[in-house]
Design a protein around this motif. Sequence first.
Motif, PDB file in Angstrom:
ATOM      1  N   ALA A  89       5.541   0.172   8.692  1.00  0.00           N
ATOM      2  CA  ALA A  89       5.573   0.846   9.992  1.00  0.00           C
ATOM      3  C   ALA A  89       5.873   2.335   9.862  1.00  0.00           C
ATOM      4  CB  ALA A  89       6.609   0.171  10.899  1.00  0.00           C
ATOM      5  N   ASP A  90       6.761   2.701   8.932  1.00  0.00           N
ATOM      6  CA  ASP A  90       7.140   4.106   8.812  1.00  0.00           C
ATOM      7  C   ASP A  90       6.062   4.952   8.131  1.00  0.00           C
ATOM      8  OD1 ASP A  90       7.543   2.780   6.395  1.00  0.00           O
ATOM      9  OD2 ASP A  90       9.103   4.185   5.760  1.00  0.00           O
ATOM     10  N   LYS A  91       5.023   4.310   7.573  1.00  0.00           N
ATOM     11  CA  LYS A  91       3.936   5.031   6.912  1.00  0.00           C
ATOM     12  C   LYS A  91       2.625   4.959   7.701  1.00  0.00           C
ATOM     13  CE  LYS A  91       6.332   6.037   3.180  1.00  0.00           C
ATOM     14  NZ  LYS A  91       6.679   7.436   2.820  1.00  0.00           N
ATOM     15  N   LYS A  92       2.625   4.145   8.759  1.00  0.00           N
ATOM     16  CA  LYS A  92       1.377   3.892   9.478  1.00  0.00           C
ATOM     17  C   LYS A  92       0.813   5.156  10.128  1.00  0.00           C
ATOM     18  CE  LYS A  92       0.666  -0.104  10.860  1.00  0.00           C
ATOM     19  NZ  LYS A  92       0.638  -1.458  11.471  1.00  0.00           N
TER      20      LYS A  92
END
Length: 310
Positions: A89-92
């Motif tokens: 999620a933090d890289k999406k």
Amino acid sequence: MSTNEERREAARRKLEERLQREQQAAQKRRLALLATAGVVVVAIAAVGGFLWYKKWDNDRHTTCDYTAAPSNLADAIKAYEGQLSQVPADKKAQVQAYIQQMKDGEKLARTSPMPDGRTLNSGTVDLTLTTNFGAVPITLDRSLAACNVNAVVSLASNGYYDGTKCHRMTTSDTLSVLQCGDPTLTGMTGPGWHSPDENPQGLKEVPVDPQMAALGLAQGGTVIYPRGTVAIANSNNAEQQRENTGSAQFFIVTKDSQLTPTLAIVGHVDEEGMKVIDKSVKAGIATSPTDTPTDGMPKTPLEIKNASVA
């Protein structure tokens, strides 16, 4: 009746006439022989001259093996989109921004004719980049990488670089370059073909750190690419046996940088030209999800309005 004297005189005249005819015939044979010999000498000289010229001409040319390489940007977009659901999620957001960057770039993709496979291997060519910051004169040197210089000349002559922006800037302690030559700004496309590897020679080697060597962590084989060097980017990978992947993308070294000697050097920018390049470098790197503090899109890109050769 003829007297003996008259008969002797007639015989003498006939003998003289016969001897004269034989002498004339012999002279004609000698002239014919000389003419034939002359033709042979001229023919030998002509063949020798042709062979000498052919060797001389071959010695000053290099044969280049350019290979077809269609753009795979569309495939890359599909691949990233297919993996998006698996991204943390933090890289999406970063991956989505990169996908959008590729989609925007795909609209700007272009091709250029494959260069002639035979080129001069000595001499220089003047390449001038007319940019938003001023003119950047580049001296291309065929003796350094004849096939890649030929590629750059062909691309410039066909307008491939016109109206493009330098898409990547790196400013780390050991690597400082400004990379250009991809109209899509993604660093993933080329003109539809690859140029052969021409590894540079004679560059200063980077000394191996003794402490790192003692720990088995030293990485030898790196050299210094001096400031002002213009070299061809590639995506070679020794482990995957991928080679000969250079083409249109080039980079200008903005500070002495450490690289492996596997990137063909095609020329140099003098210090006056580097002052123009520095204007883009000083503006720094953009702050988008796909950039890092030391590597990414220039905040104020160098725009190549026109690339011309002379």
